[in-house]
Design an enzyme around this catalytic site. Structure first.
Site, PDB file in Angstrom:
ATOM      1  CD  GLU A  80     -26.945   1.073  -0.837  1.00 47.13           C
ATOM      2  OE1 GLU A  80     -27.937   0.673  -0.194  1.00 47.13           O
ATOM      3  OE2 GLU A  80     -26.931   1.144  -2.083  1.00 47.13           O
ATOM      4  CB  CYS A  98      -0.923  -0.020   1.222  1.00 51.29           C
ATOM      5  SG  CYS A  98      -2.141   1.313   1.205  1.00 51.29           S
ATOM      6  CB  THR A 132     -28.159   0.313   9.520  1.00 50.41           C
ATOM      7  OG1 THR A 132     -29.059   0.053   8.430  1.00 50.41           O
ATOM      8  CG2 THR A 132     -28.959   0.733  10.734  1.00 50.41           C
ATOM      9  CE1 TYR A 133     -25.801   6.768   7.118  1.00 44.96           C
ATOM     10  CE2 TYR A 133     -24.840   4.748   6.253  1.00 44.96           C
ATOM     11  CZ  TYR A 133     -24.693   5.984   6.848  1.00 44.96           C
ATOM     12  OH  TYR A 133     -23.437   6.433   7.165  1.00 44.96           O
ATOM     13  CG  ASN A 134     -33.072   1.642   8.975  1.00 43.39           C
ATOM     14  OD1 ASN A 134     -32.801   0.492   9.293  1.00 43.39           O
ATOM     15  ND2 ASN A 134     -33.124   2.630   9.841  1.00 43.39           N
ATOM     16  CB  THR A 166     -29.473  -3.656   5.939  1.00 47.02           C
ATOM     17  OG1 THR A 166     -28.958  -2.723   6.909  1.00 47.02           O
ATOM     18  CG2 THR A 166     -30.243  -2.901   4.874  1.00 47.02           C
TER      19      THR A 166
END
Length: 526
Positions: free
Chosen positions: A497, A205, A420-422, A432
């Protein structure tokens, strides 16, 4: 992936040595790396990050006057503006979220070019080869979040720009990284950066190698250390074996590895507090390398590989940064079907009432961890910048369970992930949890960690083969990640996502390595 997942690392470092720790056994570097300064006072650049607007304005004016005066001293001027200053101006002109600072830096570069100076120009059009720059601008957080990150870090790098798609996580990440690298602790600041450098080199890296090599020198590190591990302090060299195990096969770490480093009479003995700090830095670097490769991050504008110096011509056309081959896109309706099938499977699993026996749970875990999932095509040879910091480069990840061979004992664990953002692709108000848990547990499965209360049959139901290929590549062989495998899974999902998947990967990897090290330390102490 909730905030709690990172906070304990800060506490561990403070508690290991009674809170505020500065170990006198660790020698501090006595000489600094000096560059001949032919440009403006470097303090002007650091003052551009001041929270005091008046100080920022004053620093900007001083920087402008200094550049202008030097351009007029000796035409064509290139002898009076050094490369380091020009690259700093390029970085600020590309990434500073403060408009007046960004525009002034760009203006100074244009003026220098008009005066005959060969100025650098960035080869990449954005922070990521996988994610369009416009998407990052559209899906990113409010400008206030970006400015706060810039003022806190002193720069606004590509990691921050991409991670800012999840601002809550970014805030936690920045606090943790600051604690690891800057706050009081067992190790001196130059050593911390160098340990990150040597750990990042295990995964080729160069992004992190260059970023923290600069941090190492700025903190007063010896430049010769960057020529290879043989030039470092004996204590640093002793970390080689532990570093390669943490990076590729952490399940092989035993109490003997800990004892060789900390027991009285050992060569270049480490205190337990120092070693824990070093381990956290190494695992942080390994997992962050996965994030860098998994998101396809370009080098920074002032890194080697992302800029070129151009002839002093205002009409110059710069070459573009090479990208990986574009994936073969399927029909849009195929992506819609993929999302609908996944959502249906999630609902079915959430409604499922059947319980499996422990024997069946173990059988499904063994089936999952022994599944043959290929990774991406191997890249070319790493650069000399990376190779000189790596010993035993042939030592890489091998599957935890190899058919026909006796495997190490499985580690059993329990964890919950909360970010989460549903939402999922084009759908909102989606639970999710089952999908996030399947991802987390699959990553740990690759590292031989089993959860007693989890049915590993869910992994095969929810994670299609393309996603598994991406996850295994980024988690185990991050340097092999390509645009093609990034684009091949979840074709209708938002880039944010997919960045969320990379955050899960990073956190799960980090926790897996720390769990194995904690087991070894516990066994050493009992």
């Amino acid at each position: 992936m909730e905030e709690m997942a990172l906070e304990p690392l800060t506490d561990v470092l403070c508690q290991c040595n009674g809170g505020r720790t500065t170990n006198s056994e660790v020698p501090r570097p006595t000489s600094r790396h000096h560059q001949p300064e032919l440009g403006p006072n470097p303090n002007n650049f650091s003052r551009l990050c001041s929270r005091d607007e008046a100080e920022r304005t004053e620093a900007l004016e001083e920087l402008t006057q200094s550049v202008m005066s030097r351009l007029g001293l000796d035409r064509p001027g290139s002898a009076r503006l050094d490369k380091h200053t020009l690259l700093r101006l390029l970085r600020v002109s590309r990434s500073c979220p403060l408009q007046e600072v960004r525009e002034r830096a760009a203006e100074l570069l244009r003026t220098a070019q008009e005066q005959g100076v060969e100025i650098p120009q960035a080869l990449a059009s954005g922070p990521s080869a996988f994610i369009p720059a416009q998407v990052i601008l559209e899906e990113g957080p409010d400008q206030e979040v970006l400015i706060e990150a810039f003022l806190s870090l002193g720069r606004f790098d590509h990691i921050t720009m991409v991670m800012a798609l999840h601002p809550t996580y970014l805030s936690c990440f920045l606090r943790t990284q600051h604690a690891l690298l800057e706050l009081d602790g067992p190790l001196p600041r130059p050593w911390r950066h160098y340990i990150v450098v040597m750990a990042a080199a295990r995964h080729q890296c160069s992004y992190l190698v260059q970023q923290h090599s600069a941090g190492f020198l700025e903190a007063g590190g010896e430049e010769s250390w960057l020529e290879g591990l043989q030039h470092t302090h004996p204590k640093i060299r002793c970390l080689h074996t532990l570093n390669k195990l943490l990076a590729h096969r952490p399940w092989l770490i035993t109490q003997q590895h800990i004892q060789e480093l900390v027991c009285p009479g050992a060569d270049a003995r480490w205190s337990l507090a120092e070693l824990i700090h070093a381990v956290v830095l190494m695992t942080h670097s390994h997992s962050l390398s996965s994030f860098v490769w998994g998101c396809g991050l370009h080098p920074e504008p002032d890194h080697e590989g992302d800029h070129a110096f151009c002839p002093p011509s205002p009409s110059n056309n710069m070459p573009q940064s090479p990208h990986s081959p574009a994936p073969e896109d399927g029909k849009p309706e195929d992506g819609v079907t993929e999302v609908e099938v996944l959502m249906k499977r999630m609902v079915e699993l959430q409604q499922q009432e059947e319980e499996c026996s422990q024997e069946e749970m173990i059988t499904r875990f063994e089936r999952e961890r022994s599944e043959s999932i290929p990774t991406a095509v191997v890249r070319g040879a790493p650069s000399d910048l990376v190779l000189r910091l790596v010993e035993d480069p042939e030592f890489i990840y091998e599957d935890f369970s190899i058919r026909g061979e006796q495997s190490p004992p499985t580690m059993r664990a329990q964890v919950v992930c909360g970010l989460t953002y549903n939402r999922m692709a084009m759908h909102k108000d989606v639970d999710t949890h089952t999908l996030r848990k399947a991802l987390w547990n699959y990553i740990h499965c690759l590292y031989g960690i089993r959860y007693d209360d989890y049915d590993y049959g869910e992994v095969n139901v929810l994670l299609e083969r393309g996603l598994k290929m991406f996850v295994k590549t980024v988690a185990c062989h991050p340097e092999q990640t390509t645009d093609r495998i990034y684009s091949a899974y979840w074709r209708l999902f938002r880039h944010s996502e997919k960045v969320h998947v990379n955050l899960l990967l990073m956190e799960a990897r980090l926790q897996a390595a720390l769990l194995y090290t904690l087991r070894a330390v516990t066994r050493y102490m009992t």
